[in-house]
Design a protein around this motif. Structure first.
Motif, PDB file in Angstrom:
ATOM      1  N   GLY A 280      68.646  49.707  16.965  1.00 21.59           N
ATOM      2  CA  GLY A 280      69.133  50.799  16.121  1.00 21.59           C
ATOM      3  C   GLY A 280      68.344  52.074  16.330  1.00 21.59           C
ATOM      4  O   GLY A 280      68.912  53.176  16.286  1.00 21.59           O
ATOM      5  N   TRP A 281      67.024  51.964  16.563  1.00 22.78           N
ATOM      6  CA  TRP A 281      66.232  53.157  16.866  1.00 22.78           C
ATOM      7  C   TRP A 281      66.799  53.890  18.075  1.00 22.78           C
ATOM      8  O   TRP A 281      66.925  55.113  18.073  1.00 22.78           O
ATOM      9  CB  TRP A 281      64.781  52.773  17.181  1.00 22.78           C
ATOM     10  CG  TRP A 281      64.018  52.109  16.106  1.00 22.78           C
ATOM     11  CD1 TRP A 281      64.335  52.053  14.777  1.00 22.78           C
ATOM     12  CD2 TRP A 281      62.788  51.392  16.267  1.00 22.78           C
ATOM     13  NE1 TRP A 281      63.377  51.349  14.096  1.00 22.78           N
ATOM     14  CE2 TRP A 281      62.418  50.934  14.979  1.00 22.78           C
ATOM     15  CE3 TRP A 281      61.975  51.102  17.354  1.00 22.78           C
ATOM     16  CZ2 TRP A 281      61.251  50.183  14.771  1.00 22.78           C
ATOM     17  CZ3 TRP A 281      60.815  50.360  17.150  1.00 22.78           C
ATOM     18  CH2 TRP A 281      60.462  49.912  15.879  1.00 22.78           C
TER      19      TRP A 281
ATOM     20  N   TRP B 203      64.866  59.712  14.520  1.00 24.98           N
ATOM     21  CA  TRP B 203      65.555  60.831  13.867  1.00 24.98           C
ATOM     22  C   TRP B 203      65.017  62.189  14.312  1.00 24.98           C
ATOM     23  O   TRP B 203      65.692  63.200  14.202  1.00 24.98           O
ATOM     24  CB  TRP B 203      65.427  60.721  12.352  1.00 24.98           C
ATOM     25  CG  TRP B 203      66.225  59.644  11.709  1.00 24.98           C
ATOM     26  CD1 TRP B 203      65.757  58.542  11.054  1.00 24.98           C
ATOM     27  CD2 TRP B 203      67.655  59.546  11.640  1.00 24.98           C
ATOM     28  NE1 TRP B 203      66.781  57.770  10.584  1.00 24.98           N
ATOM     29  CE2 TRP B 203      67.970  58.360  10.926  1.00 24.98           C
ATOM     30  CE3 TRP B 203      68.707  60.341  12.120  1.00 24.98           C
ATOM     31  CZ2 TRP B 203      69.274  57.962  10.676  1.00 24.98           C
ATOM     32  CZ3 TRP B 203      70.012  59.937  11.870  1.00 24.98           C
ATOM     33  CH2 TRP B 203      70.293  58.767  11.164  1.00 24.98           C
ATOM     34  N   GLY B 204      63.768  62.199  14.765  1.00 17.96           N
ATOM     35  CA  GLY B 204      63.126  63.469  15.102  1.00 17.96           C
ATOM     36  C   GLY B 204      62.359  64.052  13.942  1.00 17.96           C
ATOM     37  O   GLY B 204      61.517  64.930  14.128  1.00 17.96           O
ATOM     38  N   THR B 205      62.648  63.584  12.732  1.00 19.68           N
ATOM     39  CA  THR B 205      61.932  63.980  11.520  1.00 19.68           C
ATOM     40  C   THR B 205      61.882  62.780  10.588  1.00 19.68           C
ATOM     41  O   THR B 205      62.483  61.739  10.856  1.00 19.68           O
ATOM     42  CB  THR B 205      62.637  65.146  10.782  1.00 19.68           C
ATOM     43  OG1 THR B 205      63.975  64.740  10.452  1.00 19.68           O
ATOM     44  CG2 THR B 205      62.688  66.399  11.632  1.00 19.68           C
ATOM     45  N   SER B 206      61.191  62.945   9.487  1.00 14.99           N
ATOM     46  CA  SER B 206      61.102  61.868   8.507  1.00 14.99           C
ATOM     47  C   SER B 206      62.478  61.553   7.921  1.00 14.99           C
ATOM     48  O   SER B 206      63.282  62.453   7.664  1.00 14.99           O
ATOM     49  CB  SER B 206      60.159  62.268   7.371  1.00 14.99           C
ATOM     50  OG  SER B 206      60.260  61.369   6.290  1.00 14.99           O
TER      51      SER B 206
ATOM     52  N   GLU C 125      58.859  55.159   7.127  1.00 15.07           N
ATOM     53  CA  GLU C 125      58.386  56.054   8.175  1.00 15.07           C
ATOM     54  C   GLU C 125      58.200  55.230   9.455  1.00 15.07           C
ATOM     55  O   GLU C 125      58.854  54.232   9.646  1.00 15.07           O
ATOM     56  CB  GLU C 125      57.085  56.728   7.739  1.00 15.07           C
ATOM     57  CG  GLU C 125      57.211  57.531   6.449  1.00 15.07           C
ATOM     58  CD  GLU C 125      58.157  58.709   6.556  1.00 15.07           C
ATOM     59  OE1 GLU C 125      58.224  59.332   7.636  1.00 15.07           O
ATOM     60  OE2 GLU C 125      58.830  59.021   5.552  1.00 15.07           O
ATOM     61  N   GLY C 126      57.296  55.639  10.332  1.00 18.63           N
ATOM     62  CA  GLY C 126      57.042  54.884  11.547  1.00 18.63           C
ATOM     63  C   GLY C 126      57.979  55.268  12.674  1.00 18.63           C
ATOM     64  O   GLY C 126      58.373  56.434  12.814  1.00 18.63           O
ATOM     65  N   GLU C 127      58.368  54.289  13.483  1.00 13.41           N
ATOM     66  CA  GLU C 127      59.154  54.557  14.690  1.00 13.41           C
ATOM     67  C   GLU C 127      60.503  55.183  14.383  1.00 13.41           C
ATOM     68  O   GLU C 127      61.057  55.903  15.214  1.00 13.41           O
ATOM     69  CB  GLU C 127      59.358  53.264  15.486  1.00 13.41           C
ATOM     70  CG  GLU C 127      58.102  52.728  16.153  1.00 13.41           C
ATOM     71  CD  GLU C 127      57.294  51.828  15.232  1.00 13.41           C
ATOM     72  OE1 GLU C 127      57.592  51.809  14.010  1.00 13.41           O
ATOM     73  OE2 GLU C 127      56.372  51.167  15.729  1.00 13.41           O
ATOM     74  N   ILE C 128      61.054  54.917  13.209  1.00  6.96           N
ATOM     75  CA  ILE C 128      62.358  55.502  12.885  1.00  6.96           C
ATOM     76  C   ILE C 128      62.255  57.021  12.787  1.00  6.96           C
ATOM     77  O   ILE C 128      63.233  57.745  13.026  1.00  6.96           O
ATOM     78  CB  ILE C 128      62.917  54.897  11.571  1.00  6.96           C
ATOM     79  CG1 ILE C 128      64.378  55.293  11.379  1.00  6.96           C
ATOM     80  CG2 ILE C 128      62.086  55.316  10.380  1.00  6.96           C
ATOM     81  CD1 ILE C 128      65.311  54.809  12.461  1.00  6.96           C
TER      82      ILE C 128
ATOM     83  N   ALA D 284      69.315  49.396   5.862  1.00  6.95           N
ATOM     84  CA  ALA D 284      69.174  50.690   5.195  1.00  6.95           C
ATOM     85  C   ALA D 284      67.702  51.090   5.100  1.00  6.95           C
ATOM     86  O   ALA D 284      67.343  52.260   5.296  1.00  6.95           O
ATOM     87  CB  ALA D 284      69.802  50.639   3.807  1.00  6.95           C
ATOM     88  N   TYR D 285      66.846  50.126   4.813  1.00  2.00           N
ATOM     89  CA  TYR D 285      65.403  50.399   4.762  1.00  2.00           C
ATOM     90  C   TYR D 285      64.886  50.806   6.132  1.00  2.00           C
ATOM     91  O   TYR D 285      64.151  51.794   6.264  1.00  2.00           O
ATOM     92  CB  TYR D 285      64.677  49.155   4.263  1.00  2.00           C
ATOM     93  CG  TYR D 285      63.177  49.225   4.412  1.00  2.00           C
ATOM     94  CD1 TYR D 285      62.425  50.121   3.662  1.00  2.00           C
ATOM     95  CD2 TYR D 285      62.506  48.382   5.300  1.00  2.00           C
ATOM     96  CE1 TYR D 285      61.045  50.181   3.792  1.00  2.00           C
ATOM     97  CE2 TYR D 285      61.125  48.438   5.440  1.00  2.00           C
ATOM     98  CZ  TYR D 285      60.405  49.341   4.683  1.00  2.00           C
ATOM     99  OH  TYR D 285      59.047  49.404   4.815  1.00  2.00           O
TER     100      TYR D 285
END
Length: 368
Positions: free
Chosen positions: A314-315, A53-56, A46-49, A39-40
């Motif tokens: 997952g990314w 997502w394309g956004t925060s 932030e970062g690569e995730i 979940a974190y």
């Protein structure tokens, strides 16, 4: 977990069996801790995730992301479980048998995860930088952190902590022979030495004694002594000191009011850790007798491979689902978790089940 690696007991099916009873509730708790970390990684940082997502994630999950930010505490809960499980699985074992058990449990799924993540990141269209061939090979040793190499698996820092715990436990407890007295003495001296290393600001001693993580491993060891004897005062003492010191270091690591994690609250951090310790204590005391469902054994078996692959792969899955296919974030998140659990099941069935007993047998047969 966040990384402990969660250490499982002997075999590939999760928690050890003692006296004919499997601690299935501990298997379930391991999976809960892994899902906290996921979940974190998917919605609490932030970062690569953000690229995925394309956004925060704060934009994707305006309310939940603040709760997801507490997910790293799953790693500390992993470490407590590891202290419990390693103490249990090491009891009565020789040094060679302990080494064979740990290596055969950790390495097969880890090797495959390193190669799989490297291969996926090298695919055309995947935006994340793959490791060099040299770093990938270095990662196969699990010594990339002290060697200064690039890490292929983001959560492998927790495995490095686990390995140091195994080494300390092996030399100080397994080698002379596991007894309650030696476990208590080791836990007490490690706790004292870790605090002194932190006070001395010694980088070398901190690497060996791990002041920020030692209390959780020691707390788990104490709770295993409680499992053996519910009235063991020294077991309860190790667990209590482990929690009291552990919450201090967890707050120091996670509460940064000047950063974008400023919305974390110290009371919530302490409460989550208290719940984790309390849950493991209840399992040690045999309280959750109703939580003995067989599917929890499978949940425990999936935890380690899920932990290894969930972050980086997952990314990629989130990017495909959300940015390429247009799946809403509220659906892409659980679908990604489900995909990683499915991959974990495949790794368990196709890698761990055949290779773990094979490797253990080879190591045992060649031990001195």
């Amino acid at each position: 977990m966040p990384g402990a690696a969660p250490a499982a007991a002997s075999g590939v099916r999760g928690t050890p069996v003692r006296g004919g009873t499997r601690l299935r509730a501990l298997d379930g708790l391991r999976l809960v801790a892994a899902l906290m970390v996921a979940a974190y990684h998917y919605g609490g940082r932030e970062g690569e995730i953000t690229t995925a997502w394309g956004t925060s994630p704060a934009t994707q999950f305006p309310t939940l992301h603040e709760w997801f930010a507490y997910g790293p505490l799953g790693v500390q809960i992993f470490f407590v479980i590891s202290g419990f499980v390693i103490c249990m699985s090491g009891w009565g074992r020789s040094l060679s048998a302990f080494f064979a058990s740990r290596a055969s449990r950790l390495m097969p799924a880890y090797w495959v995860a390193v190669l799989l993540i490297t291969a996926v990141f090298a695919l055309p269209g995947v935006v994340y930088r793959t490791a060099s061939a040299g770093d990938t090979l270095l990662n196969l040793t699990l010594l990339q952190m002290p060697a200064g190499g690039q890490r292929v698996i983001g959560v492998d820092w927790t495995l490095w902590a686990e390995i140091r715990f195994y080494a300390l436990f092996a030399v100080c407890v397994i080698l002379p022979g596991v007894t309650r007295r030696r476990v208590v003495l080791f836990g007490a001296l490690w706790t004292l030495g870790a605090v002194m290393a932190d006070a001395a600001h010694s980088a070398l001693l901190a690497q060996v004694l791990m002041p920020h993580y030692a209390p959780f491993f020691v707390g788990g060891m104490g709770l295993y002594l409680v499992h053996r004897n519910h009235r063991d005062p020294l077991g309860w003492g190790l667990a209590a000191v482990g929690f009291l010191l552990g919450q201090h270091y967890a707050v120091a690591d996670l509460w940064h009011p000047a950063s974008h994690f400023g919305y974390r609250h110290t009371t919530v951090i302490i409460a989550i850790l208290a719940l984790g310790f309390a849950a493991i204590a209840a399992i040690a005391m045999g309280r959750p007798r109703r939580a003995d469902w067989r599917w929890l054994t499978t949940a425990g078996a999936l935890t380690y491979p899920f932990y290894l692959v969930h972050e980086h792969l997952g990314w990629v899955v989130i990017g495909v689902l959300h940015r390429t296919l247009g799946v809403p974030a509220a659906a892409a998140l659980p679908l990604t978790v489900a995909a990683m659990l499915l991959l974990a099941w495949l790794l368990h069935r196709c890698v761990e089940r055949p290779l773990t007993p094979w490797l253990r047998a080879r190591l045992t047969s060649r031990s001195m």
